[in-house]
Design a protein around this motif. Structure first.
Motif, PDB file in Angstrom:
ATOM      1  N   ILE A  29       0.823  -1.216   0.000  1.00  0.00           N
ATOM      2  CA  ILE A  29       0.000   0.000   0.000  1.00  0.00           C
ATOM      3  C   ILE A  29       0.856   1.265   0.000  1.00  0.00           C
ATOM      4  CG2 ILE A  29      -2.020  -1.060   1.072  1.00  0.00           C
ATOM      5  CD1 ILE A  29      -1.076   0.048   3.745  1.00  0.00           C
ATOM      6  N   LYS A  34       1.340   0.740  -4.785  1.00  0.00           N
ATOM      7  CA  LYS A  34      -0.119   0.816  -4.754  1.00  0.00           C
ATOM      8  C   LYS A  34      -0.686   0.881  -6.174  1.00  0.00           C
ATOM      9  CE  LYS A  34      -3.913   3.258  -2.523  1.00  0.00           C
ATOM     10  NZ  LYS A  34      -4.280   4.376  -1.640  1.00  0.00           N
ATOM     11  N   SER A  39      -8.655  -0.722  -5.928  1.00  0.00           N
ATOM     12  CA  SER A  39      -8.292  -0.619  -4.521  1.00  0.00           C
ATOM     13  C   SER A  39      -8.052  -2.022  -3.980  1.00  0.00           C
ATOM     14  CB  SER A  39      -9.409   0.044  -3.717  1.00  0.00           C
ATOM     15  OG  SER A  39      -9.176  -0.126  -2.324  1.00  0.00           O
ATOM     16  N   TYR A  41      -8.420  -2.917  -1.141  1.00  0.00           N
ATOM     17  CA  TYR A  41      -9.395  -3.145  -0.086  1.00  0.00           C
ATOM     18  C   TYR A  41     -10.783  -3.490  -0.618  1.00  0.00           C
ATOM     19  CZ  TYR A  41      -5.679  -0.897   2.548  1.00  0.00           C
ATOM     20  OH  TYR A  41      -4.471  -0.582   3.100  1.00  0.00           O
ATOM     21  N   HIS A  61      -8.925 -11.487   6.336  1.00  0.00           N
ATOM     22  CA  HIS A  61      -8.738 -11.438   4.889  1.00  0.00           C
ATOM     23  C   HIS A  61      -9.936 -12.076   4.198  1.00  0.00           C
ATOM     24  CE1 HIS A  61      -6.053 -10.537   1.585  1.00  0.00           C
ATOM     25  NE2 HIS A  61      -6.452 -11.645   1.006  1.00  0.00           N
ATOM     26  N   ALA A  85      -9.895  -9.601  -1.096  1.00  0.00           N
ATOM     27  CA  ALA A  85      -9.754  -8.202  -0.709  1.00  0.00           C
ATOM     28  C   ALA A  85      -9.033  -8.117   0.624  1.00  0.00           C
ATOM     29  CB  ALA A  85     -11.125  -7.525  -0.603  1.00  0.00           C
ATOM     30  N   PHE A  86      -8.162  -7.119   0.742  1.00  0.00           N
ATOM     31  CA  PHE A  86      -7.505  -6.845   2.010  1.00  0.00           C
ATOM     32  C   PHE A  86      -8.471  -6.087   2.911  1.00  0.00           C
ATOM     33  CE2 PHE A  86      -4.057  -7.527  -0.927  1.00  0.00           C
ATOM     34  CZ  PHE A  86      -3.099  -8.174  -0.169  1.00  0.00           C
ATOM     35  N   ASP A  87      -8.336  -6.291   4.200  1.00  0.00           N
ATOM     36  CA  ASP A  87      -9.185  -5.619   5.176  1.00  0.00           C
ATOM     37  C   ASP A  87      -8.516  -4.321   5.607  1.00  0.00           C
ATOM     38  OD1 ASP A  87     -11.076  -5.041   7.166  1.00  0.00           O
ATOM     39  OD2 ASP A  87      -9.907  -6.124   8.671  1.00  0.00           O
ATOM     40  N   GLU A  88      -9.182  -3.194   5.339  1.00  0.00           N
ATOM     41  CA  GLU A  88      -8.578  -1.885   5.617  1.00  0.00           C
ATOM     42  C   GLU A  88      -8.351  -1.662   7.107  1.00  0.00           C
ATOM     43  OE1 GLU A  88      -8.876   2.548   3.673  1.00  0.00           O
ATOM     44  OE2 GLU A  88     -10.582   1.181   3.521  1.00  0.00           O
ATOM     45  N   TYR A  92      -1.518  -5.432   8.191  1.00  0.00           N
ATOM     46  CA  TYR A  92      -0.869  -6.607   7.603  1.00  0.00           C
ATOM     47  C   TYR A  92       0.642  -6.555   7.812  1.00  0.00           C
ATOM     48  CZ  TYR A  92      -5.132  -8.016   5.127  1.00  0.00           C
ATOM     49  OH  TYR A  92      -6.409  -8.426   4.808  1.00  0.00           O
TER      50      TYR A  92
END
Length: 289
Positions: A29, A34, A39, A41, A61, A85-88, A92
């Motif tokens: 990120i 990036k 996104s 996320y 995740h 998707a990554f968790d905002e 990480y």
């Protein structure tokens, strides 16, 4: 809804090894890495294989609409074609290893690929595996070897990945048990391939049983032995997963998706989807908008 593109390797970066990349998760990120077309996320589809390794802390995740709680020492394999998707809200810390099918075919033995194939068969398993020792082994060796400019580097990286994935498969007792019954697995893989190719033409399990020259009863035994469900339920689960992916990753209307999936009437698709998900397609799409 905006279309979500398939995510490939960063095209504007020169890769040290074609078809392979190794990242620290916290660098994904930064301004340097990036992506500009999506996104991380929000749900996005991979067109390569991935290994997500958590080195510190805990994260949530999302893979194919299911939230997986991962902690230090956990690893998750993510297959080509899956949406994740990554968790905002999660911090990480760890590594992401990504590689193409072409890389696997070129730098791993066919016998190894056959043995680890089930790791990326997300209908066999889609769960975290706790593997701290070999996670550390892989990340340390990759960091060490990637400092080299040796012409043998791709072969070395391929060998390291092969050893790691073989060890990872041994950590999953369920997969190890399945692998001992190669005949069941062979039939299941034939069935799964046919479903992937023909689900929009037929959802009749008896047709698929006939296509692989076994009885409907035997096909149910195979599916129960491998994925603990009936052949019909497997087909339904696959169709629903594809419906979810289309709802999330395209701007197609519900009517258009119904026809893509092989439903003669959109109303039949609406009833089918709501029966399995307890939401209409529009309601499901809104939950992820």
């Amino acid at each position: 809804m905006k279309n979500i593109p398939e995510i490939s390797f960063w095209e504007n970066k020169v890769l040290q090894i074609k078809g392979f990349q190794f990242f620290k998760l916290e660098e994904l990120i930064t301004d340097d890495l990036k992506p500009t077309d999506h996104s991380p996320y929000l749900p996005h589809r991979l067109n390569f294989q991935a290994i997500l390794i958590i080195e510190k802390g805990e994260v949530n995740h999302i893979v194919d609409f299911k939230v997986h709680s991962l902690k230090k020492g956990d690893v998750m394999v993510i297959a080509k074609g899956q949406i994740h998707a990554f968790d905002e809200a999660s911090e990480y810390r760890g590594y992401l290893v990504v590689f193409s099918e072409a890389f696997m075919q070129k730098y791993m033995a066919q016998s190894t690929i056959a043995q680890i194939n089930h790791l990326y068969n997300y209908f066999l398993v889609q769960e975290k595996i706790h593997n701290p020792y070999y996670n550390q082994f892989l990340s340390n060796k990759l960091k060490e070897e990637l400092k080299s400019s040796s012409s043998s580097l791709p072969n070395i990286i391929g060998a390291l990945l092969a050893v790691y994935l073989l060890k990872l498969s041994e950590e999953n007792v369920h997969l190890a048990t399945i692998s001992t019954n190669n005949k069941y697995l062979d039939y299941f893989n034939q069935f799964k391939l046919l479903v992937e190719e023909n689900y929009s033409k037929t959802r009749d399990a008896k047709v698929y049983a006939s296509d692989i020259s076994i009885s409907y009863k035997h096909l149910n035994e195979v599916c129960k032995g491998v994925v603990n469900t009936t052949a019909k339920s497997f087909i339904d689960n696959y169709v629903i997963l594809e419906a979810k992916r289309l709802l999330v990753s395209t701007s197609l209307s519900v009517k258009e998706i119904a026809f893509v999936l092989g439903f003669d009437e959109p109303t039949n698709f609406l009833k089918y989807f709501k029966k399995h998900i307890k939401l209409t397609p529009v309601e499901f799409r809104k939950t992820l908008a």
